[in-house]
Design a protein around this motif. Structure first.
Motif, mmCIF file in Angstrom:
data_model
loop_
_atom_site.group_PDB
_atom_site.id
_atom_site.type_symbol
_atom_site.label_atom_id
_atom_site.label_comp_id
_atom_site.label_asym_id
_atom_site.label_seq_id
_atom_site.Cartn_x
_atom_site.Cartn_y
_atom_site.Cartn_z
ATOM 1 N N GLN A 82 0.816 -1.363 -0.037
ATOM 2 C CA GLN A 82 -0.081 0.014 0.037
ATOM 3 C C GLN A 82 0.927 1.361 -0.122
ATOM 4 O OE1 GLN A 82 -2.568 -0.470 3.626
ATOM 5 N NE2 GLN A 82 -1.458 1.162 4.428
ATOM 6 N N GLU A 83 2.119 1.191 0.726
ATOM 7 C CA GLU A 83 2.834 2.552 0.573
ATOM 8 C C GLU A 83 3.188 2.934 -0.713
ATOM 9 O OE1 GLU A 83 4.002 4.452 2.908
ATOM 10 O OE2 GLU A 83 2.764 3.485 4.352
ATOM 11 N N GLN A 84 3.264 2.161 -1.764
ATOM 12 C CA GLN A 84 3.596 2.451 -3.187
ATOM 13 C C GLN A 84 2.522 3.373 -3.762
ATOM 14 O OE1 GLN A 84 4.236 -0.747 -5.891
ATOM 15 N NE2 GLN A 84 2.394 -1.685 -5.333
ATOM 16 N N PHE A 85 1.193 3.319 -3.306
ATOM 17 C CA PHE A 85 0.092 4.006 -3.824
ATOM 18 C C PHE A 85 -0.108 5.279 -3.077
ATOM 19 C CE2 PHE A 85 -0.885 -0.490 -4.640
ATOM 20 C CZ PHE A 85 -1.256 -0.492 -6.129
ATOM 21 N N TYR A 86 0.666 5.569 -1.875
ATOM 22 C CA TYR A 86 0.074 6.681 -1.326
ATOM 23 C C TYR A 86 0.806 8.140 -2.086
ATOM 24 C CZ TYR A 86 -2.023 4.986 3.146
ATOM 25 O OH TYR A 86 -2.849 4.354 4.014
ATOM 26 N N ASN A 87 0.088 8.912 -2.171
ATOM 27 C CA ASN A 87 0.808 10.223 -2.807
ATOM 28 C C ASN A 87 0.017 11.443 -2.679
ATOM 29 O OD1 ASN A 87 -1.277 10.457 -5.088
ATOM 30 N ND2 ASN A 87 -0.438 8.723 -6.000
ATOM 31 N N GLU A 88 0.014 12.472 -3.402
ATOM 32 C CA GLU A 88 -0.523 13.660 -3.132
ATOM 33 C C GLU A 88 -2.016 13.381 -3.160
ATOM 34 O OE1 GLU A 88 1.044 17.242 -4.928
ATOM 35 O OE2 GLU A 88 2.964 16.879 -4.269
ATOM 36 N N ILE A 90 -3.597 10.356 -3.288
ATOM 37 C CA ILE A 90 -4.219 9.236 -2.621
ATOM 38 C C ILE A 90 -3.747 9.315 -1.070
ATOM 39 C CG2 ILE A 90 -4.060 6.647 -2.421
ATOM 40 C CD1 ILE A 90 -3.756 6.792 -5.372
ATOM 41 N N ASN A 91 -4.637 9.495 -0.435
ATOM 42 C CA ASN A 91 -4.278 9.521 1.182
ATOM 43 C C ASN A 91 -5.134 8.609 1.803
ATOM 44 O OD1 ASN A 91 -2.553 11.864 1.473
ATOM 45 N ND2 ASN A 91 -4.083 13.176 0.286
ATOM 46 N N LEU A 92 -6.605 8.224 1.432
ATOM 47 C CA LEU A 92 -7.280 7.313 2.017
ATOM 48 C C LEU A 92 -7.466 5.969 1.362
ATOM 49 C CD1 LEU A 92 -9.960 9.822 3.471
ATOM 50 C CD2 LEU A 92 -8.078 8.754 4.560
ATOM 51 N N ILE A 93 -6.646 4.935 1.991
ATOM 52 C CA ILE A 93 -6.916 3.616 1.302
ATOM 53 C C ILE A 93 -7.858 2.778 1.906
ATOM 54 C CG2 ILE A 93 -5.571 1.686 0.615
ATOM 55 C CD1 ILE A 93 -3.342 3.449 -0.232
ATOM 56 N N VAL A 94 -8.667 1.941 1.180
ATOM 57 C CA VAL A 94 -9.701 1.254 1.618
ATOM 58 C C VAL A 94 -9.225 -0.023 1.543
ATOM 59 C CG1 VAL A 94 -11.958 0.230 1.711
ATOM 60 C CG2 VAL A 94 -11.584 2.479 1.239
ATOM 61 N N GLY A 95 -9.091 -0.936 2.819
ATOM 62 C CA GLY A 95 -8.752 -2.272 2.726
ATOM 63 C C GLY A 95 -10.162 -3.042 2.681
ATOM 64 N N VAL A 96 -10.333 -4.181 1.764
ATOM 65 C CA VAL A 96 -11.527 -4.851 1.910
ATOM 66 C C VAL A 96 -11.402 -6.320 1.515
ATOM 67 C CG1 VAL A 96 -11.997 -4.457 -0.506
ATOM 68 C CG2 VAL A 96 -13.971 -5.025 0.980
ATOM 69 N N ASP A 97 -11.965 -7.236 2.563
ATOM 70 C CA ASP A 97 -11.526 -8.532 2.324
ATOM 71 C C ASP A 97 -12.914 -9.204 2.696
ATOM 72 O OD1 ASP A 97 -10.338 -10.919 1.580
ATOM 73 O OD2 ASP A 97 -9.013 -10.874 3.357
ATOM 74 N N GLU A 98 -13.081 -10.555 2.365
ATOM 75 C CA GLU A 98 -14.293 -11.368 2.946
ATOM 76 C C GLU A 98 -13.813 -12.671 3.685
ATOM 77 O OE1 GLU A 98 -14.256 -14.553 1.587
ATOM 78 O OE2 GLU A 98 -12.512 -14.379 0.308
ATOM 79 N N ALA A 99 -14.940 -13.081 4.284
ATOM 80 C CA ALA A 99 -14.760 -14.435 5.143
ATOM 81 C C ALA A 99 -16.258 -14.984 4.731
ATOM 82 C CB ALA A 99 -14.430 -13.991 6.496
ATOM 83 N N GLY A 100 -15.932 -16.366 4.760
ATOM 84 C CA GLY A 100 -16.994 -17.321 4.406
ATOM 85 C C GLY A 100 -16.995 -17.794 2.854
ATOM 86 N N ARG A 101 -16.068 -17.578 2.394
ATOM 87 C CA ARG A 101 -16.156 -18.281 0.814
ATOM 88 C C ARG A 101 -15.883 -19.672 0.847
ATOM 89 N NH1 ARG A 101 -13.017 -15.430 -3.970
ATOM 90 N NH2 ARG A 101 -13.571 -16.951 -5.017
ATOM 91 N N GLY A 102 -15.275 -20.257 2.014
ATOM 92 C CA GLY A 102 -15.064 -21.641 2.040
ATOM 93 C C GLY A 102 -16.178 -22.619 2.642
ATOM 94 N N PRO A 103 -17.206 -22.247 3.434
ATOM 95 C CA PRO A 103 -17.879 -22.984 4.017
ATOM 96 C C PRO A 103 -19.071 -23.479 3.000
ATOM 97 C CG PRO A 103 -17.457 -21.186 5.348
ATOM 98 C CD PRO A 103 -16.926 -20.766 4.226
ATOM 99 N N LEU A 104 -19.441 -24.530 3.260
ATOM 100 C CA LEU A 104 -20.744 -24.961 2.255
ATOM 101 C C LEU A 104 -22.067 -24.341 2.766
ATOM 102 C CD1 LEU A 104 -19.791 -28.630 2.196
ATOM 103 C CD2 LEU A 104 -19.322 -26.976 0.464
#
Length: 111
Positions: free
Chosen positions: A5-11, A13-27
């Protein structure tokens, strides 16, 4: 991930959203996603894939994230919807819903 993410910060880009999911594996059950914006200077090397953490560590880090986050959003897609649209599309929908539920402006999303 921090190095990435450090490579994306610049004048612009100041607010970076991290998004991920849980629950793709269960049946059965829902797929859940979270979107989080942490301050640029925030560092906690303990934060990692939840599947690699103990329940006690996840609970501790949850509290820390909630105390430090600029914004948090959650998206949940239920099992019947997963059956209708497939797990891949359900995970994407959950992530999009999480981002929308943050109700905060941002500059970039990392998934």
């Amino acid at each position: 991930m921090l190095d990435y993410q450090e490579q994306f910060y610049n004048e612009e880009i100041n607010l970076i959203v991290g998004v991920d999911e849980a629950g793709r594996g269960p049946l059965a059950g829902p797929v859940v996603a979270s979107a989080v914006i942490l301050p640029r200077a925030y560092i906690n090397n303990e934060i990692n894939d939840s599947k690699q953490l103990s329940e006690k560590k996840r609970e501790k880090l949850y509290k820390e994230i909630m105390e430090n986050a600029i914004a948090v959003g959650i998206g949940i897609v239920d099992a019947p919807t997963i059956d209708e649209i497939n797990i891949y599309e359900a995970a994407r929908l959950a992530m999009n819903n999480a981002i929308e539920n943050m109700k905060h402006d941002f500059d970039l999303i990392l998934t």
